[in-house]
Every structure is written in structure tokens, then in C-alpha cells.
Design a protein around this motif. Structure first.
Motif, PDB file in Angstrom:
ATOM      1  N   GLY A 211       7.978   9.904   2.634  1.00 53.31           N
ATOM      2  CA  GLY A 211       6.737   9.526   3.304  1.00 53.31           C
ATOM      3  C   GLY A 211       5.589  10.245   2.617  1.00 53.31           C
ATOM      4  N   ASP A 212       4.501  10.499   3.320  1.00 49.74           N
ATOM      5  CA  ASP A 212       3.321  11.071   2.662  1.00 49.74           C
ATOM      6  C   ASP A 212       3.339  12.597   2.602  1.00 49.74           C
ATOM      7  N   LEU A 213       4.504  13.190   2.832  1.00 50.54           N
ATOM      8  CA  LEU A 213       4.642  14.629   2.573  1.00 50.54           C
ATOM      9  C   LEU A 213       4.588  14.916   1.074  1.00 50.54           C
TER      10      LEU A 213
ATOM     11  N   LEU B  44       0.798  -1.241   0.000  1.00 50.31           N
ATOM     12  CA  LEU B  44       0.000   0.000   0.000  1.00 50.31           C
ATOM     13  C   LEU B  44       0.829   1.288   0.000  1.00 50.31           C
ATOM     14  N   CYS B  45       1.820   1.400   0.877  1.00 54.89           N
ATOM     15  CA  CYS B  45       2.681   2.583   0.796  1.00 54.89           C
ATOM     16  C   CYS B  45       3.971   2.209   0.061  1.00 54.89           C
ATOM     17  N   ASN B  46       4.675   3.211  -0.434  1.00 56.99           N
ATOM     18  CA  ASN B  46       6.002   2.962  -0.993  1.00 56.99           C
ATOM     19  C   ASN B  46       6.987   2.704   0.138  1.00 56.99           C
TER      20      ASN B  46
ATOM     21  N   GLY C   2       5.519   8.977  -0.982  1.00 59.34           N
ATOM     22  CA  GLY C   2       4.791   8.014  -0.161  1.00 59.34           C
ATOM     23  C   GLY C   2       3.895   7.120  -1.007  1.00 59.34           C
ATOM     24  N   HIS C   3       3.361   7.710  -2.083  1.00 54.24           N
ATOM     25  CA  HIS C   3       2.485   6.980  -3.002  1.00 54.24           C
ATOM     26  C   HIS C   3       2.722   7.505  -4.417  1.00 54.24           C
ATOM     27  N   GLY C   4       2.664   6.621  -5.395  1.00 52.12           N
ATOM     28  CA  GLY C   4       2.928   7.004  -6.776  1.00 52.12           C
ATOM     29  C   GLY C   4       4.360   6.661  -7.168  1.00 52.12           C
TER      30      GLY C   4
ATOM     31  N   SER D 284       7.814   6.584   8.667  1.00 53.53           N
ATOM     32  CA  SER D 284       7.702   8.023   8.389  1.00 53.53           C
ATOM     33  C   SER D 284       6.600   8.724   9.191  1.00 53.53           C
ATOM     34  N   HIS D 285       5.530   8.014   9.505  1.00 54.16           N
ATOM     35  CA  HIS D 285       4.432   8.617  10.280  1.00 54.16           C
ATOM     36  C   HIS D 285       3.476   7.517  10.736  1.00 54.16           C
ATOM     37  N   PHE D 286       2.445   7.873  11.496  1.00 52.83           N
ATOM     38  CA  PHE D 286       1.672   6.859  12.230  1.00 52.83           C
ATOM     39  C   PHE D 286       0.569   6.152  11.444  1.00 52.83           C
TER      40      PHE D 286
ATOM     41  N   GLY E  27      -1.888   3.875   9.159  1.00 54.28           N
ATOM     42  CA  GLY E  27      -1.912   2.417   9.087  1.00 54.28           C
ATOM     43  C   GLY E  27      -1.147   1.814   7.924  1.00 54.28           C
ATOM     44  N   ASP E  28      -1.205   2.473   6.771  1.00 57.45           N
ATOM     45  CA  ASP E  28      -0.517   1.880   5.612  1.00 57.45           C
ATOM     46  C   ASP E  28       1.004   1.953   5.759  1.00 57.45           C
ATOM     47  N   HIS E  29       1.498   2.671   6.760  1.00 56.28           N
ATOM     48  CA  HIS E  29       2.949   2.782   6.989  1.00 56.28           C
ATOM     49  C   HIS E  29       3.403   2.028   8.247  1.00 56.28           C
ATOM     50  N   THR E  30       2.435   1.492   9.000  1.00 52.52           N
ATOM     51  CA  THR E  30       2.783   0.894  10.293  1.00 52.52           C
ATOM     52  C   THR E  30       2.202  -0.509  10.529  1.00 52.52           C
TER      53      THR E  30
HETATM   54 ZN   LIG Z   1       0.343   6.566   3.150  1.00 53.12          ZN
END
Ligand SMILES: [Zn+2]
Length: 311
Positions: free
Chosen positions: A203-205, A69-71, A241-243, A114-116, A118-121
Motif C-alpha cells: 500500500g502507500d507505506l 492510479l494506485c498499484n 503503492g505507487h511506482g 490497504s487504506h481509506f 480515494g485512489d485505493h477505494t
Molecule cells: Zn495511493
């Protein structure tokens, strides 16, 4: 474009996940592969960025498979191997572990998140107990959700708490990784950065040609990070984070998007219109009209986030 199936998820980051079964989209994103692909599954591809450095790009927009789901990524040093992000599922983390082993001869020794969201943890326990580099805010936010997940997700076992004011440098053995605390997507984000070659995992920044998730964001800080990306050395490889993996031309388009959205939200706010109504009337102009909208309320979240800032 053919639209779209929605899947309810329980993560705080995404109340809904949608997938464009749209045609053209898979081809559009696949056309972005500019580097050797060393592993490919329905849910991700692993691109070699440089010797000892790989980026994992989730391909769920093409396949509907949310395993990763996340990169993510793998960074190899002489002594240690770092993996990036807990990913959405233990299966995703296990897959990354296997790739790390295959490519470096070692299981991951270090994990950075990178952050809390769900797709990253959520999948972190799929790794073999790495040392986990994480901010206190990320740990607290994720573990609060882990406790109420069904089934319950284990807490992080071996935590190194990252400073939220100063960068932390991790030495993997002839490879330094700098973990930089930032804000914008959430109140506690971390970017993962190396030099030689210059690579930043944002991350998702930053999302590349995928509508950003404004749910927990502070838009002026998100825009500020856009400036940071713009100021990077031209040779810097940017893993969003995505793409798809991005370069400076993608960053220029992204910054134009941020400006467009800021203008639209500020005009709506100044006119006295409610955020929800303004978002409902808003359509993304070209070239952003082609971007992946992955939840029905993507635009609404963005307007609400701007309204929070504007008061
Ligand atoms: Zn994400």
C-alpha cells in the motif's frame, strides 16, 4: 525537465495530482519492467510475478490516465481469487476483474484494501460484489467520503472487518494471504503478503522513486516500516503503492531518502523556522532529485508531518 500539468481531484489523499510530462520519466519508469507483461493499457501494466500472482502497476505518470492510479494485484488460489485495492475508478476495477477472469478463469471473489484514500477505494463497486477485507478505520474513512462524493459512491457491500492488532490469514485454496495491520501512511494501513514466492504489497507505506504522500502520515512510523522492508528476505518482491515493482536495492535508496528528509525537517524545526518556509527552501539532493514530485506541496506536507510529530 518539462513540467507539468495539475489536475484538481476530490480525493482526500490528493488535493492535486500532477503529471510529469517530463521526458525521460516514462522511459525511466518503463525501464523498470523486469517481468513478463501479460496486459498493457495506457493506465497500467500487469506483470506476472509468479504463477498465479500478478502485480498491476499504474502508469499514470507516463500517460496522464488516472483510471487505476494506485498499484494493485491479483492473487489466485485453487478456490478463490483475490484482487487488491478498490482503485481510483470503477473502470479500473472492471479492468482488473476482466484480467482476473482471463488469467484465472474466475471473477474476483475477494478484495483487500490497504487504506481509506480515494485512489485505493473509489472504484470498488466496479468489482462483482467480492468479499471485502478492510479495517473498520478504512471502511469509516472511505464511506464518509463516498457519501459526499458527486456522484455518491456506494458503500462496501460484503465486509470482513480486519483486526487492527493481529494479522489475518485468508486461505484462497492452497494459497495463504496474510493481511498485516500497520500504521504510518495513515492511522490504519494493511500490507498484503504471500510466501513462495515472497511478495509484499505495501500500500502507500512505500512509494518507489515517487515522493511519498505525507498528508496523513506519522513519519516515525513510516520510517519504522522502512526498517521492516530492510529486514525482509533478500528475495522478497516489493510492490509499492505507487511506482515500479521494487527489490532490495530500491529499498536501500528509499531508506536513505527517509533519513535525509528526517534530518532536513528536524534541522529546520530546531532552527525555529516555520514548516512552510522551510519546505519552500528545501531542494531534494541527488539521487532523489530525479524522483516524481506529483503535487506542488509534496515537500510541504512532509515537513508539516514531521513538525506535527516534533511538536
Ligand atoms: Zn495511493
Amino acid at each position: 525537465m518539462q513540467r507539468r500539468s495539475f489536475l484538481q481531484q476530490t480525493t482526500s489523499c490528493s488535493a492535486y495530482l500532477s503529471t510529469l510530462s517530463a521526458f525521460g520519466l516514462g522511459e525511466m519508469l518503463a525501464a523498470d519492467v523486469k517481468r513478463p507483461v501479460v496486459a498493457q493499457t495506457p493506465f497500467a501494466r500487469l506483470e506476472e510475478i509468479a504463477p498465479g500472482v500478478w502485480a498491476a502497476v499504474s502508469t499514470h505518470f507516463e500517460s496522464n490516465d488516472f483510471t487505476l492510479l494506485c498499484n494493485s494485484g491479483i492473487i489466485q488460489g485453487d478456490d478463490r481469487v483475490m484482487v487488491l485495492e478498490g482503485t481510483m475508478s470503477t473502470k479500473g476495477a472492471q479492468w482488473l476483474s476482466e484480467q482476473a477472469k482471463k488469467l484465472t478463469g474466475k471473477a474476483p471473489t475477494d478484495l483487500v484494501i490497504s487504506h481509506f484514500h480515494g485512489d485505493h477505494t473509489n472504484g470498488h463497486s466496479g468489482y462483482p460484489n467480492p468479499r471485502t477485507w478492510i479495517t473498520a478505520a478504512t471502511k469509516a474513512g472511505a464511506e464518509e467520503r463516498f457519501a459526499t462524493s458527486d456522484p455518491v459512491i456506494p458503500n462496501f457491500p460484503d465486509v470482513e472487518t480486519l483486526s487492527e492488532s493481529e494479522p489475518t490469514v485468508v486461505d484462497l485454496g492452497n494459497r495463504l494471504v496474510t493481511l498485516v495491520p500497520r500504521k504510518g501512511h495513515t492511522s490504519s494501513d494493511v500490507t498484503i503478503e504471500i510466501s513462495d514466492p515472497n511478495v509484499i504489497w505495501t500500500g502507500d507505506l512505500y512509494f518507489n522513486r515517487v515522493f511519498p504522500n505525507y498528508g496523513d502520515s506519522t513519519p516515525p512510523l513510516l520510517n519504522q516500516f522502512g526498517e521492516t522492508l530492510d529486514e525482509l528476505n533478500d528475495s522478497t518482491i516489493v510492490v509499492p503503492g505507487h511506482g515500479s515493482v521494487a527489490d532490495q536495492s530500491d529499498i536501500q535508496v528509499y531508506r536513505a531518502f527517509l533519513a535525509e528528509l528526517e534530518t532536513a525537517a528536524k534541522e529546520a524545526h530546531a532552527s525555529g523556522e516555520e514548516a512552510v518556509a522551510a519546505a519552500a527552501q528545501y531542494t531534494l539532493p541527488d539521487p532523489f532529485a530525479e524522483w516524481v514530485i506529483w503535487a506542488p506541496d509534496n515537500i510541504e506536507r512532509a515537513f508539516k508531518a514531521w513538525y506535527r510529530t516534533l511538536g
